[in-house]
Design a protein around this motif. Sequence first.
Motif, PDB file in Angstrom:
ATOM      1  N   UNK A  95      -8.781 -32.248  -8.400  1.00 54.53           N
ATOM      2  CA  UNK A  95      -9.045 -30.884  -7.935  1.00 54.53           C
ATOM      3  C   UNK A  95      -7.745 -30.200  -7.514  1.00 54.53           C
ATOM      4  N   UNK A  96      -6.893 -30.933  -6.824  1.00 54.90           N
ATOM      5  CA  UNK A  96      -5.634 -30.319  -6.388  1.00 54.90           C
ATOM      6  C   UNK A  96      -4.767 -29.946  -7.587  1.00 54.90           C
TER       7      UNK A  96
ATOM      8  N   UNK B 171      -6.285 -26.863  -9.045  1.00 55.86           N
ATOM      9  CA  UNK B 171      -6.041 -25.631  -8.286  1.00 55.86           C
ATOM     10  C   UNK B 171      -4.643 -25.087  -8.578  1.00 55.86           C
ATOM     11  N   UNK B 172      -3.668 -25.986  -8.683  1.00 57.03           N
ATOM     12  CA  UNK B 172      -2.313 -25.533  -9.041  1.00 57.03           C
ATOM     13  C   UNK B 172      -2.323 -24.930 -10.444  1.00 57.03           C
TER      14      UNK B 172
ATOM     15  N   UNK C  46      -4.819 -23.553 -11.988  1.00 55.00           N
ATOM     16  CA  UNK C  46      -5.495 -22.250 -11.967  1.00 55.00           C
ATOM     17  C   UNK C  46      -4.496 -21.158 -11.558  1.00 55.00           C
ATOM     18  N   UNK C  47      -3.698 -21.462 -10.541  1.00 52.39           N
ATOM     19  CA  UNK C  47      -2.685 -20.478 -10.113  1.00 52.39           C
ATOM     20  C   UNK C  47      -1.732 -20.177 -11.262  1.00 52.39           C
TER      21      UNK C  47
ATOM     22  N   UNK D   5      -3.274 -17.848 -13.874  1.00 49.78           N
ATOM     23  CA  UNK D   5      -3.289 -16.433 -13.473  1.00 49.78           C
ATOM     24  C   UNK D   5      -1.903 -15.827 -13.619  1.00 49.78           C
TER      25      UNK D   5
ATOM     26  N   UNK E 271       8.145 -23.991 -11.150  1.00 52.16           N
ATOM     27  CA  UNK E 271       7.943 -24.782  -9.926  1.00 52.16           C
ATOM     28  C   UNK E 271       6.509 -25.313  -9.851  1.00 52.16           C
ATOM     29  N   UNK E 272       5.549 -24.441 -10.119  1.00 59.57           N
ATOM     30  CA  UNK E 272       4.147 -24.881 -10.061  1.00 59.57           C
ATOM     31  C   UNK E 272       3.844 -25.928 -11.143  1.00 59.57           C
TER      32      UNK E 272
ATOM     33  N   UNK F 283       5.044 -29.167  -9.891  1.00 64.72           N
ATOM     34  CA  UNK F 283       4.142 -29.745  -8.886  1.00 64.72           C
ATOM     35  C   UNK F 283       2.952 -30.426  -9.552  1.00 64.72           C
TER      36      UNK F 283
ATOM     37  N   UNK G 199       2.110 -34.570  -9.799  1.00 65.49           N
ATOM     38  CA  UNK G 199       0.844 -35.150  -9.359  1.00 65.49           C
ATOM     39  C   UNK G 199       0.158 -35.894 -10.517  1.00 65.49           C
TER      40      UNK G 199
ATOM     41  N   UNK H 140      -9.213 -19.405 -16.488  1.00 63.63           N
ATOM     42  CA  UNK H 140      -8.711 -19.853 -15.191  1.00 63.63           C
ATOM     43  C   UNK H 140      -9.701 -20.880 -14.645  1.00 63.63           C
TER      44      UNK H 140
ATOM     45  N   UNK I 138     -13.153 -28.289 -11.652  1.00 61.95           N
ATOM     46  CA  UNK I 138     -11.964 -28.947 -11.081  1.00 61.95           C
ATOM     47  C   UNK I 138     -11.569 -30.242 -11.791  1.00 61.95           C
TER      48      UNK I 138
ATOM     49  N   UNK J 239       8.615 -19.643  -3.465  1.00 58.65           N
ATOM     50  CA  UNK J 239       7.986 -19.649  -4.795  1.00 58.65           C
ATOM     51  C   UNK J 239       6.469 -19.817  -4.667  1.00 58.65           C
TER      52      UNK J 239
ATOM     53  N   UNK K  66       3.496 -16.984  -5.700  1.00 48.71           N
ATOM     54  CA  UNK K  66       2.271 -17.252  -6.462  1.00 48.71           C
ATOM     55  C   UNK K  66       1.057 -16.740  -5.682  1.00 48.71           C
TER      56      UNK K  66
ATOM     57  N   UNK L 260       0.688 -12.939  -5.897  1.00 50.30           N
ATOM     58  CA  UNK L 260       0.123 -12.462  -7.174  1.00 50.30           C
ATOM     59  C   UNK L 260      -1.392 -12.705  -7.200  1.00 50.30           C
ATOM     60  N   UNK L 261      -1.815 -13.891  -6.756  1.00 53.32           N
ATOM     61  CA  UNK L 261      -3.244 -14.202  -6.768  1.00 53.32           C
ATOM     62  C   UNK L 261      -4.016 -13.227  -5.897  1.00 53.32           C
TER      63      UNK L 261
ATOM     64  N   UNK M  59      -4.182  -9.914  -7.571  1.00 54.68           N
ATOM     65  CA  UNK M  59      -5.142 -10.011  -8.672  1.00 54.68           C
ATOM     66  C   UNK M  59      -6.574  -9.923  -8.153  1.00 54.68           C
TER      67      UNK M  59
ATOM     68  N   UNK N 263     -11.340 -18.671  -6.435  1.00 52.98           N
ATOM     69  CA  UNK N 263     -10.060 -18.087  -6.057  1.00 52.98           C
ATOM     70  C   UNK N 263      -9.728 -18.418  -4.607  1.00 52.98           C
TER      71      UNK N 263
ATOM     72  N   UNK O 271     -10.519 -21.034  -3.039  1.00 52.02           N
ATOM     73  CA  UNK O 271     -10.031 -22.426  -2.989  1.00 52.02           C
ATOM     74  C   UNK O 271      -8.560 -22.504  -3.400  1.00 52.02           C
ATOM     75  N   UNK O 272      -8.224 -21.788  -4.461  1.00 52.77           N
ATOM     76  CA  UNK O 272      -6.834 -21.829  -4.938  1.00 52.77           C
ATOM     77  C   UNK O 272      -5.900 -21.251  -3.880  1.00 52.77           C
TER      78      UNK O 272
ATOM     79  N   UNK P 105      -5.511 -23.518  -0.907  1.00 56.30           N
ATOM     80  CA  UNK P 105      -4.693 -24.698  -1.213  1.00 56.30           C
ATOM     81  C   UNK P 105      -3.198 -24.351  -1.210  1.00 56.30           C
ATOM     82  N   UNK P 106      -2.858 -23.248  -1.848  1.00 60.45           N
ATOM     83  CA  UNK P 106      -1.439 -22.853  -1.886  1.00 60.45           C
ATOM     84  C   UNK P 106      -0.924 -22.500  -0.494  1.00 60.45           C
TER      85      UNK P 106
END
Lengths: 500, 500
Positions: free
Chosen positions: A11-12, A15-16, A18-19, A22, A45-46, A49, A53, A239, A281, B15, B19, B22-23, B26, B39, B41-42, B45-46
């Motif tokens: 899930x983590x 979520x990254x 998904x970001x 977008x 960078x994302x 990450x 993981x 997404x 997820x 960074x 992100x 922007x989310x 959006x 969204x 959740x994302x 998390x960030x």
Amino acid sequence: MTEQEFLQELKEINLINQASTVLNWDSSTGMPDKAAEDRGEVESYLAGLAFEKSVGPKIKEAVEYFSDEEHKKELSEVGLAAFELVKEDYELNNAVPADLMRDFSRATSKAYSAWHKARSASDFSLYRDELAENIRIVKELLPYWKKDEATDYDVLLNKYEPKMTSEKLDKVFDQVRDGIMEIREVLAKEGTEPNTDFLNRKMTEEQQRKFVKQVVADLGFDFTRGRLDNTVHPYMTGINNNDIRITTRWDEEFFPAGVFGVIHEAGHGMYEQNIDSKYAYTPALSGTSMGIHESQSLFNEIIIGSNREFWKKQYPFFQECAEGTFDDISFDDFYDSLKKTQASLIRVDADTLTYVLHIIIRYEIEKMIINEDINIDDLPQIWNDKYEEYLGIRPDNDADGILQDVHWSGADFGYFPSYALGYMYAAQLHNAMKNDIDVDGVLASDDYSPIRKWSTEHIHQYGASRKPNQLIMDATGEELNPQYLLDYLKEIYYSVYKVK
Amino acid sequence: MTEQEFLQELKEINLINQASTVLNWDSSTGMPDKAAEDRGEVESYLAGLAFEKSVGPKIKEAVEYFSDEEHKKELSEVGLAAFELVKEDYELNNAVPADLMRDFSRATSKAYSAWHKARSASDFSLYRDELAENIRIVKELLPYWKKDEATDYDVLLNKYEPKMTSEKLDKVFDQVRDGIMEIREVLAKEGTEPNTDFLNRKMTEEQQRKFVKQVVADLGFDFTRGRLDNTVHPYMTGINNNDIRITTRWDEEFFPAGVFGVIHEAGHGMYEQNIDSKYAYTPALSGTSMGIHESQSLFNEIIIGSNREFWKKQYPFFQECAEGTFDDISFDDFYDSLKKTQASLIRVDADTLTYVLHIIIRYEIEKMIINEDINIDDLPQIWNDKYEEYLGIRPDNDADGILQDVHWSGADFGYFPSYALGYMYAAQLHNAMKNDIDVDGVLASDDYSPIRKWSTEHIHQYGASRKPNQLIMDATGEELNPQYLLDYLKEIYYSVYKVK
């Protein structure tokens, strides 16, 4: 390691991702020009990450733990589907030495720039060395990726279409190529070409958008869980299954480009919108292969988009949206104009009859590149010869020939067949659907939902939890069979071209 | 710990925050409705990733290391500016026990829902307990936040406007309140109200957008590094100084809402676009306080937006964009209509003369809430009494009274004065600017750049590297002085209302 811990880590990562998705969408739909550099930093960078993981200690532990057949029994259906996908990905990511991956990434990035320049200059020699380097590195990578595939090319093919073989594809493509060439011969000899003059009448972006948004909503694209935007290179991006974005570009002097483009992307979008949310997820919440994805977009574009009943029903609304521009065009003339076929040099401009020939040419050349020791310098001529042989026309420059596609600059060998698989799957699914539903009747009616429901039941809902060959077998009762595509094309084109 | 390591950690935090920004943008500009849950959740998390880093071991080490005066000398100007901001933030984040922070977050989230319901029902009692709980927790937090401020309220005030004191504000607000009330009296007695009938003539969104996009581009908003979108609640958001996004809503039956809204947000945007790029990836690449930020948006909206020369120059273009709708309105009538003043109950609808009175009412009540042991149940009446006293009108329900603003539901006490500070700073900066530039002459010309350049030189470029009081002192040669606002309002309104 419990299933819950495993799914939490997935899930983590999701979520990254998904970001990132977008951000990527944003960067092609109106991000300020000068924001590109910073955006590149954020996206990389994302991506870093998420990659860390995906090869990190938790995923490693999960792969090891659940690979044990006893432990695997602790997984739910969703956990198991996710695990199988994660394991494939993990093994692919971990087999290759980091140095080689870096070389690969560097080579493709260099090749992309070179390709760009070469295409602008229409000069293959500016890209020759970089393409050669891409091929060299892919061949170095192959042993790490290889499992039990029969040929080197099969390894690459399976990255995009799991369980497909070139042995199977060779037969299928021979049959399709011969069939299409035969249809083209008949049309040339006995057919009457439809009139297409009026296709260039001006239809504004706003008029086109009004028409096609309603059409794809009718087909089942859910705008409360999706949107449509303008972009340079049209695409669909998911997404998550509640946030599916399609994009298009409009040509006010040739409405079919935008209209069929949106219908196509909406097919991709409907696939992802209708994946069962239980896979949320996890990597199972996505299409299972490029071929199946294309089958859904092409089902919209070439099966529904070539259907006379569909257009008969939609034409009055189309005329209304066009505000008088097509009022003097009869329905029959309008419909026939959409199905004119003509050999062309550029794949992305090809019509639905000749398109697959473009793919077969690439497939044959890719096999030579990967399985044989071909001389790179011969490629442009090989390309041109095949166009002459299969389509009867010959590119007179590299930009209209071997330089037209971006794929090889990214070392994406094995991807092209997906497009043709999409055509054949779409026709085969259509045939199976007709056993359950009166497709023509549905398309003549106000309610298209039986079609969307059939596709959801047989394809969409499973996401990536089932492999393409299994989906096709379960949905149609047989493995890939190209005859359905040939039959469909014959039916449509003989009718439009008034072949007795 | 080297400066480079410290800056690298800040860059990574930045960074992630880019992100998130922007989310967030959006999600308010067209994200599909049903994507909201995922969204959330994302985004959370960030936010968690960025927060963990901001209180994590690397930042802790940097704060400790560079707090040493000898080590501090190892920092460049940029590193030092970033360090001071990081340290303030780190200390604020770390002083408070985690439990209390969680209580705070839970309380405000509950209060927000309660406020929403209470406002819809126009019933303060539905929100009373949650507001009381917000106040209780803020008072519990105060000792952790407090440094050397004179009163509890000053602690909160300084979160938004560093170095401002309520002792100073009391004097300033007394002077402004009396001054505005006097102007209002004179207008009522001797003034002639301008005609505003035609302000409700229809101007389409497209016409308004064409006009105001050109205007803000003229003023210096750079669309290659920014964009304008539609939203429900207008705002400016800065992803970085090359990606500044402003939003607006349009009212086709009352163009000033959208037009002045965009001019206002573009002021915020120009501030962030013009921060020196050397501060990239650090917290110094942002506005230094809410008050200074508002000074830049209000400079656009009330200084330039109230300027007769500006409108004289723009009116022909405005008429052109309106395609004939205002052709029968003389320039003088048009300009005067924009500056009509009238007491109103709702802060966000207030005109430029009465707006500050709305803020002073809130300031006075906030001080009572924080510094005194006020009975919560008395608040609606206190609110209504103050409206009657300062504006001469009395809300007859809570929705038009104490429930109109969201701020207290988020426990954002101390924020409101920023709006009034923005007004006063804007007028004071305008006065200083006039010593260097013929502002009226520039606004009558084709080239507004001298104004933008002056603001960049004195305010924008510094980002958050300088405190508000220092910026104002350096730019104007004196500390906050409300007389400039009063003089400006008097000049504008007496002229429009034909006061001799």
